[in-house]
Motif scaffolding. Structure first.
Motif, PDB file in Angstrom:
ATOM      1  N   ARG A  70      26.603  32.004  36.773  1.00  0.00           N
ATOM      2  CA  ARG A  70      25.854  30.772  36.541  1.00  0.00           C
ATOM      3  C   ARG A  70      26.115  29.759  37.644  1.00  0.00           C
ATOM      4  N   PHE A  71      25.064  29.044  38.018  1.00  0.00           N
ATOM      5  CA  PHE A  71      25.150  28.064  39.092  1.00  0.00           C
ATOM      6  C   PHE A  71      25.964  26.839  38.685  1.00  0.00           C
ATOM      7  N   HIS A  72      26.809  26.399  39.600  1.00  0.00           N
ATOM      8  CA  HIS A  72      27.514  25.123  39.458  1.00  0.00           C
ATOM      9  C   HIS A  72      27.398  24.395  40.785  1.00  0.00           C
ATOM     10  N   ARG A  73      26.896  23.185  40.763  1.00  0.00           N
ATOM     11  CA  ARG A  73      26.763  22.401  41.986  1.00  0.00           C
ATOM     12  C   ARG A  73      28.094  21.743  42.334  1.00  0.00           C
ATOM     13  N   GLN A  74      28.530  21.906  43.561  1.00  0.00           N
ATOM     14  CA  GLN A  74      29.799  21.324  43.974  1.00  0.00           C
ATOM     15  C   GLN A  74      29.774  19.807  43.797  1.00  0.00           C
ATOM     16  N   GLU A  75      30.909  19.263  43.375  1.00  0.00           N
ATOM     17  CA  GLU A  75      30.980  17.858  42.971  1.00  0.00           C
ATOM     18  C   GLU A  75      31.476  16.933  44.077  1.00  0.00           C
ATOM     19  N   HIS A  76      31.885  17.505  45.198  1.00  0.00           N
ATOM     20  CA  HIS A  76      32.357  16.705  46.323  1.00  0.00           C
ATOM     21  C   HIS A  76      31.718  17.239  47.600  1.00  0.00           C
ATOM     22  N   ALA A  77      31.759  16.429  48.634  1.00  0.00           N
ATOM     23  CA  ALA A  77      31.090  16.797  49.879  1.00  0.00           C
ATOM     24  C   ALA A  77      31.578  18.137  50.428  1.00  0.00           C
ATOM     25  N   LEU A  78      32.878  18.407  50.304  1.00  0.00           N
ATOM     26  CA  LEU A  78      33.458  19.613  50.901  1.00  0.00           C
ATOM     27  C   LEU A  78      34.205  20.472  49.880  1.00  0.00           C
ATOM     28  N   GLY A 120      21.983  27.014  45.019  1.00  0.00           N
ATOM     29  CA  GLY A 120      21.695  27.995  43.989  1.00  0.00           C
ATOM     30  C   GLY A 120      21.601  29.396  44.568  1.00  0.00           C
ATOM     31  N   LYS A 121      20.819  30.252  43.926  1.00  0.00           N
ATOM     32  CA  LYS A 121      20.742  31.650  44.345  1.00  0.00           C
ATOM     33  C   LYS A 121      19.993  31.789  45.661  1.00  0.00           C
ATOM     34  N   VAL A 122      20.596  32.548  46.595  1.00  0.00           N
ATOM     35  CA  VAL A 122      19.986  32.785  47.902  1.00  0.00           C
ATOM     36  C   VAL A 122      20.037  34.273  48.221  1.00  0.00           C
ATOM     37  N   TRP A 123      19.044  34.727  48.983  1.00  0.00           N
ATOM     38  CA  TRP A 123      18.975  36.106  49.444  1.00  0.00           C
ATOM     39  C   TRP A 123      19.085  36.103  50.965  1.00  0.00           C
ATOM     40  N   TRP A 124      20.033  36.845  51.495  1.00  0.00           N
ATOM     41  CA  TRP A 124      20.196  36.950  52.947  1.00  0.00           C
ATOM     42  C   TRP A 124      20.032  38.402  53.374  1.00  0.00           C
TER      43      TRP A 124
END
Length: 256
Positions: free
Chosen positions: A73-81, A232-236
């Motif tokens: 499941r996606f979690h967005r980072q909460e700090h710049a780095l 989020g989800k990426v395809w490379w």
């Protein structure tokens, strides 16, 4: 009235133009970056452009379904780095370990809090976080490498640090149901030396994601699927993945 075929054609044209527009914007950013200019406040433009691009790609039909894709499941980072601990949170949550990014931040080791020195001496990300987690690359904040993150993961369960790994090793872990945190690097070289004289390889585009799956055969996957704590989800493609993973020495952490 448009029939179904015409509507599909218009949608395809629209998506092509959107991706072309975003690609031109990303090219403009890259040219500024490699020329040595500081992007400064316009980094938001770059981030929005990438978000539009990944969103557009996600809406396009994929020619082949994923061979394997763990339901991380996606979690967005909460700090710049904070991409490293955000990625660790996603991997631990997948393994039913209920932990917050804030908790991981509290336990994460730091090597130095200070910014890079004028003579290009800084901390060691193999020991702990370098700089401020709310800073910006390349001078006020950077990040942390796989060893300390694996040690932090051990607080909640089994984990393994990988340095100089192989793609086959990563795919085997994915097939076994284990998410893999991977480090990638691109862009301008911002390497430095530690006070002890150790050389630290680093790039302004260093970022950390969770490898969750792949498309194609396990022996030679066509593309890799990752959960990015920003986009989020990426395809490379395999080529893009290997190029950026190789840049930092093929570092990873497997969470069991």
């Amino acid at each position: 009235m448009y029939n179904g075929s015409m509507q599909r054609n218009l949608r395809t044209v629209f998506m092509f133009l959107l991706i072309l527009f975003v690609g031109l914007g990303a090219t403009h950013w890259y040219q500024r970056e490699v020329s040595g200019f500081k992007y400064g406040g316009n980094s938001t433009i770059e981030r929005v452009s990438k978000q539009l691009y990944y969103s557009a790609v996600a809406t396009l039909p994929h020619i082949k379904p994923a061979t394997k894709d763990l339901a991380v499941r996606f979690h967005r980072q909460e700090h710049a780095l904070s991409c490293e601990i955000a990625a660790l949170k996603m991997a631990l949550n997948f393994k039913q370990k209920n932990v917050s990014e804030t908790e991981l931040w509290v336990y994460m080791p730091y090597d130095v809090y200070e910014p890079r020195s004028a003579n290009n001496v800084w901390g060691d990300p193999d020991k702990g976080f370098v700089g401020s987690i709310n800073g910006t690359m390349p001078n006020s904040g950077y990040g942390i490498y796989e060893g300390p993150i694996a040690d932090l993961a051990h607080k909640y369960g089994e984990a393994k640090a990988i340095n100089g790994g192989t793609l086959a090793e990563l795919i085997a872990e994915i097939d076994a149901g284990n998410p893999v945190i991977v480090w990638s690097g691109y862009g301008r070289d911002i390497s430095w030396n530690t006070p002890e004289g150790k050389f630290v390889r680093a790039y302004k585009g260093t970022h950390v994601r969770v490898l969750t799956g792949y498309v194609g055969s396990a022996e030679n996957p066509e593309s890799l699927i990752m959960m990015d704590p920003i986009y989020g989800k990426v395809w490379w493609s395999q080529g893009k993945f290997m190029s950026q993973w190789e840049a930092l020495g093929r570092r990873a952490v497997v969470v069991y």
